[in-house]
Design a protein around this motif. Structure first.
Motif, short mmCIF file in Angstrom:
data_model
loop_
_atom_site.label_atom_id
_atom_site.label_comp_id
_atom_site.label_asym_id
_atom_site.label_seq_id
_atom_site.Cartn_x
_atom_site.Cartn_y
_atom_site.Cartn_z
N LEU A 266 -6.63 0.38 -2.32
CA LEU A 266 -7.00 -0.06 -0.97
C LEU A 266 -7.92 -1.29 -1.03
O LEU A 266 -7.70 -2.28 -0.32
CB LEU A 266 -7.74 1.06 -0.24
CG LEU A 266 -6.97 1.96 0.72
CD1 LEU A 266 -7.88 3.07 1.22
CD2 LEU A 266 -6.43 1.17 1.90
N ALA B 282 0.44 3.38 5.74
CA ALA B 282 -0.62 2.37 5.72
C ALA B 282 -0.80 1.79 7.12
O ALA B 282 0.17 1.56 7.84
CB ALA B 282 -0.29 1.27 4.73
N LEU C 110 0.83 -1.20 0.00
CA LEU C 110 0.00 0.00 0.00
C LEU C 110 0.87 1.26 0.00
O LEU C 110 0.59 2.22 -0.72
CB LEU C 110 -0.91 0.01 1.23
CG LEU C 110 -2.33 -0.51 1.08
CD1 LEU C 110 -3.06 -0.45 2.42
CD2 LEU C 110 -3.10 0.28 0.04
N SER D 197 -6.10 1.11 6.04
CA SER D 197 -6.25 2.52 5.68
C SER D 197 -4.93 3.10 5.24
O SER D 197 -3.86 2.52 5.48
CB SER D 197 -6.77 3.31 6.88
OG SER D 197 -5.78 3.39 7.90
N TYR E 283 -16.08 2.97 0.83
CA TYR E 283 -14.89 3.32 1.60
C TYR E 283 -15.25 4.42 2.59
O TYR E 283 -16.28 5.09 2.45
CB TYR E 283 -13.74 3.77 0.69
CG TYR E 283 -13.99 5.06 -0.07
CD1 TYR E 283 -13.57 6.29 0.43
CD2 TYR E 283 -14.65 5.05 -1.29
CE1 TYR E 283 -13.79 7.47 -0.26
CE2 TYR E 283 -14.88 6.22 -2.00
CZ TYR E 283 -14.45 7.43 -1.48
OH TYR E 283 -14.69 8.60 -2.16
#
Length: 270
Positions: free
Chosen positions: A253, A118, A110, A233, A205
């Motif tokens: 994500l 992340a 991420l 996240s 989201y």
């Protein structure tokens, strides 16, 4: 009078074992179900509440709770209600660390693909606890200490984790925690928070837009079918996590959360 051979006797004993095992497994399943119901209720309940919620008779619940109390997984309070016990803390902390270890490679991806810090978080009782983080490589980056606990109403991960929770349960949680304002943009009413959860369900989201800390935006999604409710996240300065960046980051994500879900499933016994 007929007599039994040794082989007959051993067959009879073997035949009786599955029934005993089945009863043991059923008791184990019921005990874990009661622990989860206690956690869902905020950690403290009465026997009659557990009976109504589980459908089990009071004598059965009382027997299971006595065993859990003796093992230290449940405590009986002076008011005769039962609360989750201290031995669960060690189990939970170990499981959280292991879950965080499994998640780190995905969080690292991420960071590589979004450029931002992340995180992975769980809902533990009424609080959000961060169990893993990989920091951004930018000199200006967000940092949340692993193990930190925050209230759900002011975080993106909190919204992601509670988005599909029934409204009455969300209201009950908020009534227990309160809704203190971390910033001037924090949602501080149950109606406002429920509206935010409705938006999460619509778009897939969650957003923390300067609600936990001024100047910081966070985007979060739940990990589908996680063995325990989890969310991942990214967080970064509001100047970088813009609306345009959101359109690019959210699919990343969601994709990595789906991959993590598969990885976690393979770690669990069939």
């Amino acid at each position: 009078m007929p007599t039994s051979s040794a082989s007959d006797a051993s067959t009879d004993v073997a035949a009786s074992k599955p029934a005993a095992a089945s009863g043991g497994v059923q008791s184990l399943e019921r005990a874990f179900d009661l622990l989860e119901r206690m956690a869902d209720a905020g950690g403290e309940v009465g026997l009659s509440e557990l009976s109504a919620a589980s459908g089990l008779p009071l004598p059965t619940i009382h027997r299971l709770m006595r065993t859990l109390v003796a093992c230290g997984y449940v405590r009986q309070q002076p008011n005769r209600r039962y609360s989750l016990g201290p031995r669960l803390i060690r189990l939970g902390e170990s499981a959280s660390r292991l879950l965080g270890t499994w998640a780190r490679p995905y969080l690292a991806r991420l960071v590589e693909e979004t450029g931002e810090t992340a995180n992975m978080a769980l809902l533990d009782g009424d609080e959000i606890v961060y169990v893993a983080q990989v920091p951004s490589k930018h000199s200006m980056r967000m940092f949340t200490e692993v193990g930190r606990r925050v209230l759900p109403h002011s975080t993106g991960v909190g919204k992601a984790l509670l988005a599909h929770t029934p409204a009455d349960e969300v209201r009950a949680l908020l009534s227990r925690t309160g809704m203190p304002a971390a910033t001037e943009k924090t949602i501080t009413t149950p109606e406002g928070f429920l509206d935010a959860l409705d938006q999460v369900r619509k778009v897939g989201y969650a957003v923390d837009d300067n609600e936990q800390e001024i100047g910081v935006r966070c985007l979060a999604v739940p990990v589908p079918n996680s063995p325990t409710a989890a969310a991942v996240s990214i967080s970064g300065p509001a100047g970088r996590v813009t609306e345009a960046a959101t359109e690019r980051i959210v699919p990343i994500l969601q994709g990595i959360a789906a991959e993590l879900s598969v990885a976690l499933a393979t770690q669990s016994p069939a």
